[in-house]
Write a protein that holds these residues in place. Sequence first.
Motif, PDB file in Angstrom:
ATOM      1  N   LYS A   1       6.384 -11.310  17.962  1.00 50.78           N
ATOM      2  CA  LYS A   1       7.013 -12.547  18.478  1.00 50.78           C
ATOM      3  C   LYS A   1       6.238 -13.687  18.435  1.00 50.78           C
ATOM      4  CE  LYS A   1       9.322 -14.056  22.788  1.00 50.78           C
ATOM      5  NZ  LYS A   1       9.907 -13.432  24.059  1.00 50.78           N
ATOM      6  N   GLU A   2       5.030 -13.630  18.840  1.00 52.12           N
ATOM      7  CA  GLU A   2       3.962 -14.873  18.799  1.00 52.12           C
ATOM      8  C   GLU A   2       3.859 -15.180  17.079  1.00 52.12           C
ATOM      9  OE1 GLU A   2       1.050 -14.036  22.670  1.00 52.12           O
ATOM     10  OE2 GLU A   2       0.815 -13.185  20.546  1.00 52.12           O
ATOM     11  N   ALA A   3       3.755 -14.238  16.322  1.00 50.39           N
ATOM     12  CA  ALA A   3       3.600 -14.596  14.968  1.00 50.39           C
ATOM     13  C   ALA A   3       4.748 -15.542  14.438  1.00 50.39           C
ATOM     14  CB  ALA A   3       3.273 -13.552  14.106  1.00 50.39           C
TER      15      ALA A   3
ATOM     16  N   GLY B   1       7.559 -21.118  13.399  1.00 45.91           N
ATOM     17  CA  GLY B   1       8.447 -21.816  12.890  1.00 45.91           C
ATOM     18  C   GLY B   1       8.106 -21.982  11.129  1.00 45.91           C
ATOM     19  N   ASP B   2       9.215 -22.509  10.405  1.00 45.16           N
ATOM     20  CA  ASP B   2       9.277 -22.419   9.023  1.00 45.16           C
ATOM     21  C   ASP B   2       8.551 -23.655   8.491  1.00 45.16           C
ATOM     22  OD1 ASP B   2      10.747 -20.169   9.167  1.00 45.16           O
ATOM     23  OD2 ASP B   2      12.658 -20.979   8.517  1.00 45.16           O
ATOM     24  N   VAL B   3       7.849 -23.577   7.251  1.00 49.32           N
ATOM     25  CA  VAL B   3       7.198 -24.735   6.702  1.00 49.32           C
ATOM     26  C   VAL B   3       7.547 -24.939   5.223  1.00 49.32           C
ATOM     27  CG1 VAL B   3       5.287 -24.686   8.438  1.00 49.32           C
ATOM     28  CG2 VAL B   3       5.205 -23.384   6.474  1.00 49.32           C
ATOM     29  N   ARG B   4       7.474 -26.051   4.755  1.00 49.33           N
ATOM     30  CA  ARG B   4       7.485 -25.951   2.945  1.00 49.33           C
ATOM     31  C   ARG B   4       6.025 -26.628   2.873  1.00 49.33           C
ATOM     32  NH1 ARG B   4      11.522 -24.412   0.001  1.00 49.33           N
ATOM     33  NH2 ARG B   4      13.495 -24.205   1.210  1.00 49.33           N
TER      34      ARG B   4
ATOM     35  N   ILE C   1       0.097 -19.207  10.105  1.00 51.60           N
ATOM     36  CA  ILE C   1      -0.613 -19.669  11.060  1.00 51.60           C
ATOM     37  C   ILE C   1      -1.787 -20.244  10.624  1.00 51.60           C
ATOM     38  CG2 ILE C   1      -1.940 -18.678  13.138  1.00 51.60           C
ATOM     39  CD1 ILE C   1       0.035 -16.614  13.395  1.00 51.60           C
ATOM     40  N   THR C   2      -2.343 -21.514  11.171  1.00 53.61           N
ATOM     41  CA  THR C   2      -3.373 -21.989  10.903  1.00 53.61           C
ATOM     42  C   THR C   2      -4.262 -22.352  12.015  1.00 53.61           C
ATOM     43  OG1 THR C   2      -2.108 -23.080   8.893  1.00 53.61           O
ATOM     44  CG2 THR C   2      -4.339 -24.129   9.575  1.00 53.61           C
TER      45      THR C   2
ATOM     46  N   TYR D   1       4.022 -24.861  17.204  1.00 57.56           N
ATOM     47  CA  TYR D   1       3.448 -23.759  17.734  1.00 57.56           C
ATOM     48  C   TYR D   1       2.075 -23.772  17.404  1.00 57.56           C
ATOM     49  CZ  TYR D   1       3.099 -19.190  20.249  1.00 57.56           C
ATOM     50  OH  TYR D   1       2.491 -18.248  21.056  1.00 57.56           O
ATOM     51  N   GLU D   2       1.679 -23.840  15.986  1.00 62.80           N
ATOM     52  CA  GLU D   2       0.570 -23.806  15.558  1.00 62.80           C
ATOM     53  C   GLU D   2      -0.410 -25.060  16.274  1.00 62.80           C
ATOM     54  OE1 GLU D   2       0.189 -22.971  10.955  1.00 62.80           O
ATOM     55  OE2 GLU D   2       1.551 -24.580  11.396  1.00 62.80           O
ATOM     56  N   LYS D   3      -0.072 -26.083  16.780  1.00 61.77           N
ATOM     57  CA  LYS D   3      -0.727 -26.684  17.764  1.00 61.77           C
ATOM     58  C   LYS D   3      -1.008 -26.266  19.105  1.00 61.77           C
ATOM     59  CE  LYS D   3       1.707 -30.936  15.823  1.00 61.77           C
ATOM     60  NZ  LYS D   3       2.666 -31.983  16.276  1.00 61.77           N
ATOM     61  N   TYR D   4       0.050 -25.715  19.494  1.00 61.38           N
ATOM     62  CA  TYR D   4      -0.246 -24.849  20.798  1.00 61.38           C
ATOM     63  C   TYR D   4      -1.332 -23.916  20.609  1.00 61.38           C
ATOM     64  CZ  TYR D   4       0.270 -21.559  24.626  1.00 61.38           C
ATOM     65  OH  TYR D   4       0.372 -20.652  25.651  1.00 61.38           O
ATOM     66  N   ILE D   5      -1.249 -23.116  19.649  1.00 59.96           N
ATOM     67  CA  ILE D   5      -2.321 -21.941  19.306  1.00 59.96           C
ATOM     68  C   ILE D   5      -3.895 -22.732  19.184  1.00 59.96           C
ATOM     69  CG2 ILE D   5      -3.134 -20.365  17.629  1.00 59.96           C
ATOM     70  CD1 ILE D   5      -0.238 -19.892  16.883  1.00 59.96           C
TER      71      ILE D   5
END
Length: 190
Positions: free
Chosen positions: A127-129, A133-136, A147-148, A170-174
């Motif tokens: 669920k976390e992974a 969200g989607d990226v291009r 995930i970065t 969410y990556e910012k949150y991580i």
Amino acid sequence: MNTYQKAIKEIIKFKNTFDKINPRVPCRLVGQLGEYYVLSELEKRGFLLQPKGGQAGHDIYLPNEDIRIEVKTSLLKNEGLYPKEVKFYGWRVKNRGQKRDNKFDFLVGIALDDSFTKPKFYIFTRKEAFKVGDVRLGRFNGIQKKITIFENIKAMKNAVKAKPKYVTEYEKYINKNQEKFLNKWGKIKN
């Protein structure tokens, strides 16, 4: 010393020898080392293990818990995505056009240092992974979710400034809350 720890020691020995000839370590070796690190950690925690060796959509199966673990390993890199000073660890979560989202129950992202001796383990539930969200990503168009983990918050801010659509909320949150993911082996219950 367990079998996986012995394999890790041998791979690092090989890497140190190989570095004298060609400092670019083969990606396959880096990935295998990451799997051995995770297998060693899980074995220390008393899990019964079944390494899948690329034969499934995940790398490790814990039969007593019915848990599937995907392992992704990364060195600190840039890959031309951001300005040269921005370094990050990155793991692919989902490819564009991938049919199944339920290939794993946990994703363990391993951040390796240059010596390969001090891995950092980032543990994500499925669920976390998938929450990222989607990226291009331009030339990496096949990646849909990733995930970065940036080298530091300044690097993350520089990346967001240069390519705001490449870094999800969410990556910012991580990145700002790494302690919620770093070495959280307790998420995986035995």
